[in-house]
Design an enzyme around this catalytic site. Structure first.
Site, PDB file in Angstrom:
ATOM      1  N   HIS A  37      -3.382   4.403  -2.432  1.00 11.81           N
ATOM      2  CA  HIS A  37      -4.377   3.567  -1.746  1.00 11.81           C
ATOM      3  C   HIS A  37      -4.909   4.283  -0.501  1.00 11.81           C
ATOM      4  O   HIS A  37      -6.093   4.250  -0.211  1.00 11.81           O
ATOM      5  CB  HIS A  37      -3.751   2.245  -1.273  1.00 11.81           C
ATOM      6  CG  HIS A  37      -3.200   1.378  -2.355  1.00 11.81           C
ATOM      7  ND1 HIS A  37      -1.864   1.097  -2.472  1.00 11.81           N
ATOM      8  CD2 HIS A  37      -3.810   0.721  -3.375  1.00 11.81           C
ATOM      9  CE1 HIS A  37      -1.661   0.295  -3.490  1.00 11.81           C
ATOM     10  NE2 HIS A  37      -2.833   0.049  -4.068  1.00 11.81           N
TER      11      HIS A  37
ATOM     12  N   LEU B 171       0.820  -1.222   0.000  1.00 13.79           N
ATOM     13  CA  LEU B 171       0.000   0.000   0.000  1.00 13.79           C
ATOM     14  C   LEU B 171       0.850   1.266   0.000  1.00 13.79           C
ATOM     15  O   LEU B 171       1.888   1.335   0.652  1.00 13.79           O
ATOM     16  CB  LEU B 171      -0.916  -0.025   1.220  1.00 13.79           C
ATOM     17  CG  LEU B 171      -1.846  -1.253   1.268  1.00 13.79           C
ATOM     18  CD1 LEU B 171      -2.616  -1.274   2.584  1.00 13.79           C
ATOM     19  CD2 LEU B 171      -2.800  -1.276   0.076  1.00 13.79           C
TER      20      LEU B 171
END
Ligand code: PAF
Length: 283
Positions: free
Chosen positions: A37, A33
Site C-alpha cells: 500500500h 497497511l
C-alpha cells in the site's frame, strides 16, 4: 493530514481542491497497511498534487463463509503510516455511511469477473466493483492506484471505468515482495511459522513458469503441471487454481503466443493467498 469519516465532508473538501486545479490521486484500501500500500501512496504523491487514501473493509466483497470478521484491522497504526507517507486525506467511512438502510445498487462486470478468483469467490468482484465505483464517485480522483498482486481486480476495475465512462486513469503498480518472493498481503498475518515458510512455493512456481517460457516452452498445460509439482511438494498448501490467461480478456491461453498473466490462488490452512506474474514469450 485530514482524517474524514463523512462522505459529504470529503466531497466538499475535494471540491475545494479541484477548484484550486489540484490533481487528485487515490489509493483505496481495506487497511492493515503494508509496504505494498505504501508504495502506491508514495507513487501517488509523486504524480498527483493531493493524495487521498480510503480505509474501508468492504463487507460486500466477502462471501458469507469468508474472513470479513477476522480481517486484520489496525486503524491507529494505519493513520501513522499514512501520515508518514505524506497522505493528505484519509477517508474512513463507516459501513452505514457507505451502505445506508435501503441500499440496493451493485455494479456487475461480466465474464472477466467470473473466471479465476471469481470462480471460487462468487460475488466477490461485484462487491469490489461496487465499492470502487462508489469511492470514485465520492473522491473523484484523476488517477487511482492498485497493486498488481490483485491482477484480476485491476482488470475488472479498468473494464468498469472504461465501460461506465468514468473519468479516471487507473494504474496497477508492481507487487511488493518479501525477500523470499512472497507477495506482501494483509492476509500473510494469518500464517503460522510453518505456513509462512511453505508460502514461498507460490513465487517459486511463478518464477519456474517464467523461466520455462523464457526458454521457449509454449504449452500452458506443461507449465501448469510443473508449477503443480512445486506447490504440491508443500503438504500445507492446497491449490485453488492456476491459470495462464490473456492479460486483458483473462481467457485461458493454451499456447503461449502472446503476453500472458500466470495467476494462482492457494489455500494454506484457512488462509487464501493469490499471486501472479506477467510474462512476455520470446518471439
Ligand atoms: O484491494 C483491496 O484492498 C480492495 O479490494 C479494494 C480495492 C480497496 C476494494 O475494497
Amino acid at each position: 493530514m485530514q482524517v474524514i469519516e463523512k462522505i459529504k465532508d470529503v466531497s466538499n473538501f475535494i471540491k475545494e481542491l479541484k477548484a484550486q486545479k489540484k490533481t487528485v490521486g487515490f489509493v483505496p484500501t481495506m487497511g492493515f497497511l503494508h509496504e505494498g500500500h505504501l508504495s502506491l501512496m508514495r507513487y501517488a504523491k509523486k504524480v498527483t498534487d493531493v493524495v487521498v487514501v480510503s480505509i474501508f473493509v468492504n463487507p460486500t466483497q466477502f462471501g458469507p463463509k469468508e474472513d470479513f470478521n477476522a480481517y486484520p484491522r489496525d486503524m491507529e497504526g494505519d493513520k501513522g503510516k499514512c501520515l508518514e507517507a505524506g497522505v493528505d486525506i484519509l477517508f474512513i467511512p463507516s459501513a452505514s455511511e457507505i451502505y445506508p438502510e435501503g441500499y440496493l445498487t451493485y455494479v456487475n462486470v461480466e465474464k472477466i469477473a467470473d473466471v479465476m478468483c471469481g470462480a471460487s469467490r462468487a460475488g466477490h468482484f461485484k462487491g469490489v466493483a461496487t465499492i470502487v465505483a462508489k469511492l470514485f464517485n465520492i473522491v473523484k480522483p484523476d488517477k487511482a492506484f492498485f497493486g498488481q498482486k490483485d491482477y484480476q481486480q485491476a482488470v475488472v476495475i479498468k473494464r468498469m471505468a472504461a465501460d461506465l465512462n468514468m473519468d479516471v486513469d487507473i494504474e496497477a503498480l508492481p507487487t511488493v515482495r518479501e525477500p523470499d518472493g512472497l507477495a506482501i498481503s494483509s492476509r500473510n498475518s494469518y500464517l503460522s511459522g510453518a505456513e509462512r515458510a511453505a508460502a514461498a512455493c507460490l513465487y517459486m512456481s511463478l518464477k519456474l513458469a517464467e523461466d520455462r517460457i523464457g526458454k521457449g516452452e509454449k504449452n500452458s498445460a506443461k507449465i501448469i503441471e510443473a508449477m503443480q509439482h512445486i506447490i504440491q511438494a508443500e503438504k500445507l498448501v492446497k491449490i485453488d487454481y492456476i491459470a495462464i490467461a490473456d492479460t486483458e480478456t483473462l481467457e485461458e491461453v493454451k499456447t503461449i503466443d502472446r503476453k500472458v498473466v500466470i495467476a494462482l490462488a492457494v489455500w494454506i490452512g484457512k488462509t487464501r493467498l493469490i499471486d501472479n506474474v506477467i510474462v512476455n514469450p520470446s518471439p
